[in-house]
Design a protein around this motif. Structure first.
Motif, mmCIF file in Angstrom:
data_model
loop_
_atom_site.group_PDB
_atom_site.id
_atom_site.type_symbol
_atom_site.label_atom_id
_atom_site.label_comp_id
_atom_site.label_asym_id
_atom_site.label_seq_id
_atom_site.Cartn_x
_atom_site.Cartn_y
_atom_site.Cartn_z
ATOM 1 N N ASN A 123 0.734 -1.143 0.045
ATOM 2 C CA ASN A 123 -0.087 0.035 -0.008
ATOM 3 C C ASN A 123 0.762 1.158 -0.185
ATOM 4 O O ASN A 123 1.357 1.652 0.913
ATOM 5 N N GLY A 124 1.031 1.698 -1.295
ATOM 6 C CA GLY A 124 1.942 3.059 -1.343
ATOM 7 C C GLY A 124 1.082 4.335 -1.732
ATOM 8 O O GLY A 124 1.658 5.105 -2.159
ATOM 9 N N ILE A 125 -0.298 4.043 -1.436
ATOM 10 C CA ILE A 125 -1.032 5.119 -1.702
ATOM 11 C C ILE A 125 -0.811 6.406 -0.522
ATOM 12 O O ILE A 125 -0.457 5.910 0.547
ATOM 13 N N THR A 126 -0.959 7.635 -1.063
ATOM 14 C CA THR A 126 -0.697 8.841 -0.093
ATOM 15 C C THR A 126 -2.058 9.254 0.276
ATOM 16 O O THR A 126 -2.978 9.610 -0.367
ATOM 17 N N GLY A 127 -2.026 9.408 1.681
ATOM 18 C CA GLY A 127 -3.325 10.038 2.366
ATOM 19 C C GLY A 127 -4.287 9.166 3.143
ATOM 20 O O GLY A 127 -4.040 7.630 2.850
ATOM 21 N N SER A 128 -5.028 9.411 3.803
ATOM 22 C CA SER A 128 -6.104 8.695 4.508
ATOM 23 C C SER A 128 -6.879 7.714 3.598
ATOM 24 O O SER A 128 -7.631 6.842 4.094
ATOM 25 N N ILE A 129 -7.277 8.218 2.318
ATOM 26 C CA ILE A 129 -7.724 7.240 1.228
ATOM 27 C C ILE A 129 -7.325 5.816 1.183
ATOM 28 O O ILE A 129 -7.763 5.034 0.743
ATOM 29 N N GLY A 130 -6.199 5.620 1.806
ATOM 30 C CA GLY A 130 -5.435 4.148 1.847
ATOM 31 C C GLY A 130 -6.037 3.530 3.083
ATOM 32 O O GLY A 130 -5.736 2.302 3.118
ATOM 33 N N LEU A 131 -7.011 3.880 3.853
ATOM 34 C CA LEU A 131 -7.545 3.080 5.005
ATOM 35 C C LEU A 131 -8.386 2.081 4.207
ATOM 36 O O LEU A 131 -8.090 0.679 4.775
ATOM 37 N N ALA A 132 -9.067 2.075 3.625
ATOM 38 C CA ALA A 132 -10.130 1.098 2.886
ATOM 39 C C ALA A 132 -9.319 -0.082 2.444
ATOM 40 O O ALA A 132 -9.599 -1.323 2.725
ATOM 41 N N PRO A 133 -8.309 0.099 1.383
ATOM 42 C CA PRO A 133 -7.146 -0.672 0.766
ATOM 43 C C PRO A 133 -6.742 -1.552 1.963
ATOM 44 O O PRO A 133 -6.405 -2.628 1.779
ATOM 45 N N THR A 134 -6.039 -0.827 2.830
ATOM 46 C CA THR A 134 -5.472 -1.471 4.009
ATOM 47 C C THR A 134 -6.521 -2.445 4.879
ATOM 48 O O THR A 134 -6.071 -3.575 4.915
ATOM 49 N N LEU A 135 -7.637 -1.988 5.211
ATOM 50 C CA LEU A 135 -8.664 -2.921 5.618
ATOM 51 C C LEU A 135 -8.911 -4.099 5.228
ATOM 52 O O LEU A 135 -9.279 -5.298 5.496
#
Length: 417
Positions: A123-135
């Motif tokens: 997960n190399g996305i920047t910002g809190s939009i990365g939360l859903a992919p992390t979960l």
């Protein structure tokens, strides 16, 4: 410490030490982390096979080139309006008889990829939009190589509820350093985590001297080449504050045993102090391919993943205490981290809005943290008696962004008066 819960990241607890070539999904493939991960994968085809890529959609030409070089099955873009340009770029890259990869599009595309069949999700996305992919990656049972610190910051309890011991491997240079140093001892041996900071472009300046710095000044980082948001976060040391919260969540070490020290050369990426007085430091020249290799390959090390030191040349390594008056961000981060619940999400969202305002020339540099602090104060102490949900995080972020925009606009007017 033995009665504390298992940490999220622990080099002694391997979630899935699978041998052989690993299938990898890279989220944020056209960014700094993503492009370096792809370089590593292309140089090690016997170890890694990249099966899918996701990106925001602003660099479809690069995304199409990456897809062809890696022969991925799927590409995803967050922006649905980028699909026509992506299809055109893919047609340019692929031969007429070659099958094109599947295309996913929309705000949930990266989340869908994160749950797809693979060994590791980076997960190399920047910002809190990365939360859903992390979960999604954790829920699907994937090993998570985590470079998106914001998803852990804003959704700490959610991540901790899903992650199995050893399932997360940190990719931030500081947390990859701590991860490696912790391998040398047991949890009971750890006295302190020491997170290093370069000090950014304004190390040594007083708060008064920071009042007139420009966007160009703040983007001129002395040791790292990063995106604009992360670079400004390094200049304010917000990035270091986020890393303190991240270290607390990853390693389950209390905030009062996590220290920040300024190290301008950025050679020592972080240290662990043990109970016998010894300190172990992880050091390499500044290059993110080393931490990425740890995230993708652990417990194996990838030969020549990144440059090593040339010990035939003299060098000086310096360490300085943090100036908390000029850079109050670390102390504020400790405060919101201790509050927990939605407080870190408010801190992060307000900061993102203020950084955007600064980059656009609408907010003075010192007003970034002043505004973030005011938003955090107004948010107050969240109710610790209720369980955090994704909806709670999103609601808190929406409120914090709106208030930060309002306060930043007022601060800009006052600065011009």
């Amino acid at each position: 410490m033995s009665d504390r819960p298992a940490p999220l990241a622990d080099p002694h607890l391997l979630f899935d030490p699978a041998a052989g070539r690993r299938d990898i999904v890279i989220l944020g493939s056209t960014g700094s982390i993503g492009t370096q991960a792809i370089d590593l994968a292309l140089r090690n085809p016997d170890r890694f096979r990249v099966t899918a890529l996701s990106a925001a959609g602003g660099r479809v030409g690069l995304l199409a080139e990456q897809a062809r070089r890696l022969r991925v099955n799927t590409v995803a873009v967050a922006r649905e309006d980028a699909v026509p340009a992506l299809k055109e770029a893919l047609n340019v890259q692929y031969g007429a008889s070659e099958p094109l990869p599947e295309i996913l599009a929309g705000p949930d595309a990266a989340t869908e990829l994160a749950a797809s069949e693979c060994h590791t999700v980076l997960n190399g996305i920047t910002g809190s939009i990365g939360l859903a992919p992390t979960l999604a990656a954790l829920r699907a049972g994937r090993t998570l190589a985590l470079a998106n610190k914001e998803s852990l910051i804003v959704g700490g309890p959610l991540v901790k509820a899903l992650a199995k011991p050893g399932q997360i491997i940190p990719v931030d240079s500081e947390h990859a350093a701590l991860f490696q140093a912790l391998a040398a001892g047991t949890r009971a041996d750890v006295r302190k985590l020491v997170v290093t900071a370069s000090g950014g472009p304004f190390r040594g300046r007083t708060r008064a001297e920071l009042a007139e710095v420009t966007v160009a000044d703040a983007l001129a980082h002395p040791t790292w080449a990063m995106g604009p948001v992360i670079t400004i976060n390094s200049a304010t040391l917000v990035n270091k504050g986020l890393e303190v919260i991240e270290a607390h969540l990853l390693y389950d070490i209390p905030f009062d045993r996590i220290e920040v020290v300024v190290h301008p050369q950025s050679y020592v990426h972080s240290m662990v102090e043990f109970s016998d007085g010894s300190t172990l430091a992880q050091a390499t020249p500044p290059d993110m391919r080393g931490p990425i290799a740890i995230g993708l390959g652990w417990p194996e090390r990838i030969p020549d993943a990144a440059p090593a030191f040339d010990w035939t040349k003299a060098s000086t390594w310096e360490f300085f205490p943090l100036d908390t008056e000029a850079f109050p961000s670390v102390g504020l981060a400790r405060h919101v981290g201790a509050l927990g619940s939605t407080a870190p999400a408010v801190f992060n969202a307000a900061n993102e809005e203020c950084v955007e305002a600064f980059l656009a020339g609408r907010l003075p540099f010192t007003a970034i943290m002043d505004t973030v602090s005011a938003v955090v104060d107004e948010h107050g102490t969240p109710d610790a008696g209720t369980s955090l949900t994704v909806a709670d995080v999103l609601e808190a972020e929406t409120w914090a962004r709106a208030r930060a925009q309002e306060m930043a606009a007022r601060a800009a007017v006052e600065a011009r008066a």
